[in-house]
Design an enzyme around this catalytic site. Sequence first.
Site, PDB file in Angstrom:
ATOM      1  N   THR A 106      10.860  -0.067   3.987  1.00 12.43           N
ATOM      2  CA  THR A 106      10.173   0.838   3.060  1.00 12.43           C
ATOM      3  C   THR A 106       8.661   0.795   3.277  1.00 12.43           C
ATOM      4  O   THR A 106       7.972   1.792   3.066  1.00 12.43           O
ATOM      5  CB  THR A 106      10.526   0.505   1.605  1.00 12.43           C
ATOM      6  OG1 THR A 106      10.256  -0.877   1.363  1.00 12.43           O
ATOM      7  CG2 THR A 106      11.996   0.777   1.325  1.00 12.43           C
ATOM      8  N   GLU A 143      -1.347   3.653   0.020  1.00 10.14           N
ATOM      9  CA  GLU A 143      -2.442   4.592   0.240  1.00 10.14           C
ATOM     10  C   GLU A 143      -3.241   4.331   1.499  1.00 10.14           C
ATOM     11  O   GLU A 143      -3.873   5.236   2.035  1.00 10.14           O
ATOM     12  CB  GLU A 143      -3.349   4.599  -1.007  1.00 10.14           C
ATOM     13  CG  GLU A 143      -2.555   5.087  -2.207  1.00 10.14           C
ATOM     14  CD  GLU A 143      -3.274   4.997  -3.536  1.00 10.14           C
ATOM     15  OE1 GLU A 143      -4.097   5.858  -3.813  1.00 10.14           O
ATOM     16  OE2 GLU A 143      -2.979   4.051  -4.300  1.00 10.14           O
TER      17      GLU A 143
END
Lengths: 695, 328
Positions: A590, A661
């Site tokens: 992930t 991010e």
Amino acid sequence: MGATPSAPGAPVERREGRAKVTGAAKYATEYAPPGRVYGWPVPATVARGTVVSLDTSAALALPGVLAVLTSDSAPRLADAGDPTLAVLQDSRVPHHGWPVALAVAETLEAAREAAGAVRVRYATEPHDVTLTVDHPRAYQPDEVNGGHPGERRQGDPDGAFADAAVRVDVSYAVPPLHNHPMEPHGATALWRDDELTVFDSSQGGDTVRATLAKLFALPEERVSVVCEHVGGGFGSKGTPRPHVVLAALAARHTGRPVQLALLRRELTELVGHRAPTLHRVRLGARPDGVLTSLIHEVTTHTSRIREFVEQAAVPARVMYASGSSRTSHRAVALDVPTPSWMRAPGEAPGMYALESAVDELACALGMDPIELRVANEPPAEPDSGRPFSSRHLVECLREGAARFGWDGRDPRPGVRRSGPWLTGTGVAAATYPVLVSPSRATVTAHPDGLYVVRLNATDIGTGARTVLAQIAAQALGVRVDSVRTEIGVTGLPRAPLAGGSAGTASWGWAVHEACRDLARQLAERSGPLPPGGMTASADTAGTADAESPYARHAFGAHFAEAAVDTDTGEVRVRRLLGVYAAGRILNARTARSQFIGGMVMGLGMALTEGGGVDPASGAFIGSDLAGYHVPGHADVPAIEAHWIDEEDPHLNPMGSKGIGEIGIVGTAAAIGNAVHHATGVRFRELPLTPDRVHV
Amino acid sequence: MKPLLYVRAESVGEAAAAHAGRPEARYLGGGTNLVDLMKLGVERPEVLIDISRLPLDQVEELPDGALRIGATVRNSDLAGHPLVRERYPVLSQALLSGASGQLRNVATTAGNLLQRTRCAYFQDVGKPCNKRVPGSGCGALTGVNRDHAVLGHSEHCVATHPSDLAVALAALDAVVELAGPGGGRTVELTEFHRLPQDSPDQDTVIRPGELITGVLLPPLPGGTVSRYRKARDRASFAFALASVAATVQVRGGVVRHIGVAFGGLAHRPWRARRTEAALLGSAPTPEAVARAVDAELAAAVPLRDNAYKVSLARDLACEVLGSLTART
């Protein structure tokens, strides 16, 4: 599930993957409570003014139409501190697309028809939607997004710049950008007496609950929020958006459950956007590359109703040692929709400008851009003087250089031609702060060997259920498939939103604490568990949010190879490679997906994405995905994400930093630097589309 | 809710009968553009006549060597047809440069020709647009017009035609076959789409109730080579900023046959007759090609945001014509 690796960082598959690809996973507008009806907003077609009359008679006469809510008829809302949510409360139109009415009908089609039949007359006022660097109403805000000071200064940057042996003084422009998550914002709202339940597409259910409770003057326990699955947000679902308020207002007004899904084109005006940023960067250096002055000035827009200032000059306070510096922001309040968070607010546009300027300085110095960065590696956080908890930027640059094949690169621009293609390579650094918030969690050991973790975390597509189960399994010393994760509904232990790359750290900390407590209790007892099992809970308030003596940031390096077609000015990225130092990686599968997703979004920022504002109407132009180009598969090249093992004892019990991010940070600069290396031309305005690059 | 009558036509006659007397009827092919426009409120038909099952889904070779493309042949099927790939590479390339695989699997030949502009002002019912609402003004004229026309536009409309297929057909001297209340007729593809002038609401010369039944592709002279090239904002799934379709035959160092059309520059596929005239019978030296292309683009009148299109189209055309004349 087959094998269930339980080692730290194991690439465990997403638990809800099958439910998602088979359509079984339920999203906010897929709930169908009995009696459900549909809401359809009427957006303002002017950018500034007042609604003077609103004729709903034709709409109400249509079959199946229950109501048209207006600022006269809609229930009153209390002040929740966010003017963007004060919908249908007065006749002011603060920007194009602001909802001036809401049609409610038995069917979606009737609601749409009714919304189209509402006749609105406006008293318009002259509007201003154009950001310029010398805008007469530009002001310096005290504070910018994230609570950072609007301006910081160290030493005498102007004097040092004037005296510097080598200088660059360059300006860059980043256009408005839109989050455009795959799932548009939507909600289903229903009232039972004075209790409100909403199914919402949000990054944080507890935040939605607190806000709705304030708006409707209810105690929080009378508001329930379900966010079981969320199809991405990228910041645009970080706080409640008008859609959920409209749905709740309409449900209150009609007494029926109301479902409301925003159109793709409505997202640009109602859920926030990344404000455009105009950058001026000045770098002064000694001949050996050591910086003596760093000045980053940012001009951006905000709306008339709520100040949001993209903190694009803030990363320059973290990145490099320099003898002196000034980092400052100016904002102009325009008649535009309110900007908000979009993946790496501040860092994404700020590092585009800073890392492009660093590349320009390297060229001016005749120095390798990696060595220039290494030469300015700071001993402590430049602005605060605090020591870094860990900082492995140089290691990322070195590791990336080795993997990418940077060594031996010919620095000359514009010399690698193959047919019409000029190719080049570029590098840029990445950074993102470590953010973390208090959370609560419980874990229950059941007699059948099942462990159930509960907290109101939100899975916005990153695999939160899976990684929290891994954290719990680690702390409990059990197999990961013996842990169930229950998240996504209020009433579970309170948890912060999935934002600021802080979700896993914040939730995981509480899960870890609860599990460690439970493990201790289990170790101390003997005999079978009681039928209801045994539960431990944790609350990291006061711990997770304790002031750290350290400056805590993740770092990374992006490498890009770009090809520019000299016939057309088309830029195609051939390779992208990122290396990150982001603490301990908790799930390799992930995590890779997040890194790569961020890099693809950075590629879009570099090459294809940009929202134009129509000066006449004040509206964003090209608001659907045919007009706003996100990268397609053919644009996404060989793309790799790697990370270095980073041990940092000053973070959280898992030793992790946020990873959602940083992949977008610096990617556009690496690509822009590669385009310069390819062509010898600096293009300083994004995106790098043929209208700009064709020369 | 606006009621909508859906009619599935089994024959051209049935389709025409369903359309008769209903100005708000629309023929439905793949629906890849019409349905979008209905969702946007730009199109509000009262009757949808589904013609996707008409027996017009074949590509056939005629005795004179021409190809007849049925109106409902899907873009993917046309692009992949062996005769098209062999004889008209420009057509196959144009189709494959458009839209996405999923859309090409559904979109039809006729529908592609009749698709509407993607001008953002046309697609937004909240904005002025003379094409959508005659007399309401043109928002793009002084608005965001990076994607708009540089040739043949008027103060009433600066939209471009979005098709790639039509650009290739324009260069190939294709002919549109129509069936209508007044009987059948044919129209040259280059005359099928209009310039906006003072009535931009009329995209084409098609008459009320008329139905495209097919497109005729005349045979190319032997030894003719052809190519399509398109510049766009991303590597796939984006409309042309500018594109060029060209067919060229060179014999004895002299251009004997040439067809050139631009896409993305005008309200219709822009057949470059001046370029063709300048090169026909001449040696296609790079200088001659550049002069010939400039002769066509001299008429360009860029708007605020799209001056780049002129030089982009020029470079595209010079590259395509240069590569073709070098091959033939």
